[in-house]
Design an enzyme around this catalytic site. Structure first.
Site, PDB file in Angstrom:
ATOM      1  N   ASP A 112       6.036   1.573   0.193  1.00  0.00           N
ATOM      2  CA  ASP A 112       4.679   0.871  -0.047  1.00  0.00           C
ATOM      3  C   ASP A 112       5.310  -0.648  -0.419  1.00  0.00           C
ATOM      4  O   ASP A 112       6.015  -0.785  -1.391  1.00  0.00           O
ATOM      5  CB  ASP A 112       3.935   1.335  -1.298  1.00  0.00           C
ATOM      6  CG  ASP A 112       2.784   0.519  -1.429  1.00  0.00           C
ATOM      7  OD1 ASP A 112       1.778   0.291  -0.608  1.00  0.00           O
ATOM      8  OD2 ASP A 112       2.730  -0.040  -2.582  1.00  0.00           O
TER       9      ASP A 112
ATOM     10  N   GLU B 135       3.507   1.052   6.311  1.00  0.00           N
ATOM     11  CA  GLU B 135       2.004   0.853   6.545  1.00  0.00           C
ATOM     12  C   GLU B 135       1.871  -0.415   7.314  1.00  0.00           C
ATOM     13  O   GLU B 135       2.759  -1.275   7.328  1.00  0.00           O
ATOM     14  CB  GLU B 135       1.251   0.631   5.310  1.00  0.00           C
ATOM     15  CG  GLU B 135      -0.231   0.612   5.472  1.00  0.00           C
ATOM     16  CD  GLU B 135      -1.035   0.192   4.094  1.00  0.00           C
ATOM     17  OE1 GLU B 135      -2.279   0.326   4.278  1.00  0.00           O
ATOM     18  OE2 GLU B 135      -0.336   0.189   3.050  1.00  0.00           O
TER      19      GLU B 135
ATOM     20  N   ASP C 252       1.010   1.935  -6.846  1.00  0.00           N
ATOM     21  CA  ASP C 252       1.975   1.738  -5.768  1.00  0.00           C
ATOM     22  C   ASP C 252       2.889   3.068  -5.533  1.00  0.00           C
ATOM     23  O   ASP C 252       3.112   3.415  -4.369  1.00  0.00           O
ATOM     24  CB  ASP C 252       3.165   0.766  -6.357  1.00  0.00           C
ATOM     25  CG  ASP C 252       2.440  -0.541  -6.633  1.00  0.00           C
ATOM     26  OD1 ASP C 252       1.467  -0.993  -5.927  1.00  0.00           O
ATOM     27  OD2 ASP C 252       2.772  -1.352  -7.599  1.00  0.00           O
TER      28      ASP C 252
END
Length: 390
Positions: free
Chosen positions: A185, A271, A352
């Site tokens: 992330d 992502e 997170d």
């Protein structure tokens, strides 16, 4: 596979003049080609290719006002027109913006496709119509040189970048498995948080130099335009920006190199971020730009390909930070909430870390880019108390 190797050049006074002439001539021929394309379309509604404009170069060399083009490597002039054609292709295909006319403040670079040689023992680089230039060697390569691109940065340093057909082969990636996959992330407080709990702090190089940069920029704004003192002040500002750029590049290369050389990890999941849209948040735009997420992803893509790692991507709108590991989605979560408690299982979620774990699980469960079947196991997630989502 193709690789690029960049080196610092140390030209003498005569060679600097030749390089400056090449920068100016390739810029001029680019503008000439762009003007020809625009005028041809306006007059006859037809397109003119770079090859038709290339045929005009010998005639230009015979004309009195443009005979100085004889001093320039013809291949570099041709490559400039080809780059113009590429800009046109991107405009029509990717809607990247119509090509603009270049000025003396534009990026100064030109390419040489043939006749490039480098002597690693003597630290000498050779170019057609320029000659032999001293070069700083920090690494060598083996392979055929496709082209060399010479450029000059904002602090008047010269560099050459060789595009080489490298003899080393890309490693074949291993099969994707749950226990050897890590979710990542990207953030601002921590640059990355990984699903195994590892956190890498965001160095924030721009913020570190912001105070000094502000002082130099204020001094620059007070200088008279066109004066020598303004040029000196402008150079000092450029040096600070170059320092920040080099610090950021060094950090990203070391981090991505460390990740892609990790023996216990075969796959990484990321992502897909719409950075351009995120930059519209004026409260966070400077921090997002300083973080250079896009450059991190770019380096991960080619280094994973080089070293046999799988890079999995999930969709932009997956609720990675809003979903608890039990499957409940918290729609009221805001950027200010770094921790939140699930109303269903009462689990306290670190925003997170939860996002990194969900990114991994989404990628493995098929909510990302198509790939080979995955071998899943629950054992790899037991230490973090993770349950794979169906």
């Amino acid at each position: 596979m193709e690789k690029a190797y960049k080196y610092r050049l140390y030209p003498n006074g005569v060679q600097k003049q030749l390089l400056e002439k090449h920068f100016g001539a390739t810029r001029w021929i680019y503008n000439y080609g762009l003007e020809r394309k625009i005028k041809t379309y306006q007059d006859s509604k037809t397109k003119i290719s770079c090859f038709e404009i290339i045929k005009e170069i010998p005639k230009l060399k015979q004309q009195e006002e443009t005979k100085w083009l004889k001093e320039i490597n013809a291949q570099s002039l041709q490559m400039s027109l080809r780059s113009l054609d590429n800009a046109y292709t991107k405009f029509f295909r990717d809607k990247k913006g119509f090509p603009k006319f270049k000025n003396k403040f534009s990026k100064r670079s030109f390419s040489i496709p043939q006749g490039n040689k480098i002597d690693f023992e003597k630290s000498i680089a050779s170019f057609i119509k320029i000659g032999k230039i001293k070069i700083r060697i920090d690494r060598s390569f083996e392979g055929r040189i496709i082209k060399a691109t010479i450029d000059k940065n904002s602090v008047n340093q010269y560099f050459v970048s060789y595009t080489v057909i490298d003899k080393t082969k890309e490693k074949k990636p291993k099969k994707i498995r749950e226990r050897t996959t890590i979710g990542i992330d990207l953030g601002l407080k921590h640059f990355i948080v990984m699903s195994n709990g590892t956190r890498i702090e965001n160095p924030k190089y721009l913020k570190q130099s912001e105070k000094r940069l502000g002082v130099l920029q204020r001094r620059l704004s007070r200088k008279q335009k066109g004066s020598q003192n303004r040029q000196k002040a402008k150079l000092k500002v450029a040096k600070i920006h170059l320092k920040i750029k080099n610090q950021r590049s060094d950090f990203l290369h070391k981090l991505t190199g460390q990740l892609t050389h990790e023996n216990q990890v075969d796959s990484y999941a990321l992502e897909t971020l719409q950075v351009n849209n995120m930059m519209k948040n004026h409260h966070l735009a400077k921090s997002i730009q300083d973080a250079s997420w896009s450059e991190f992803v770019r380096q991960m893509e080619y280094k994973c390909r080089w070293y046999g790692k799988n890079l999995l991507r999930i969709g932009t709108f997956e609720p990675s930070s809003k979903m608890c590991l039990c499957g409940i989605v918290n729609q009221t979560l805001t950027l200010a909430n770094r921790e939140w408690t699930c109303r269903s299982c009462q689990r306290v979620n670190d925003r997170d870390l939860t996002a990194a774990i969900n990114i991994k699980n989404f990628a493995l469960s098929g909510r990302g880019t198509p790939r080979e079947p995955v071998e899943l196991s629950q054992q790899g997630n037991e230490e973090a108390g993770i349950k794979l989502l169906n």
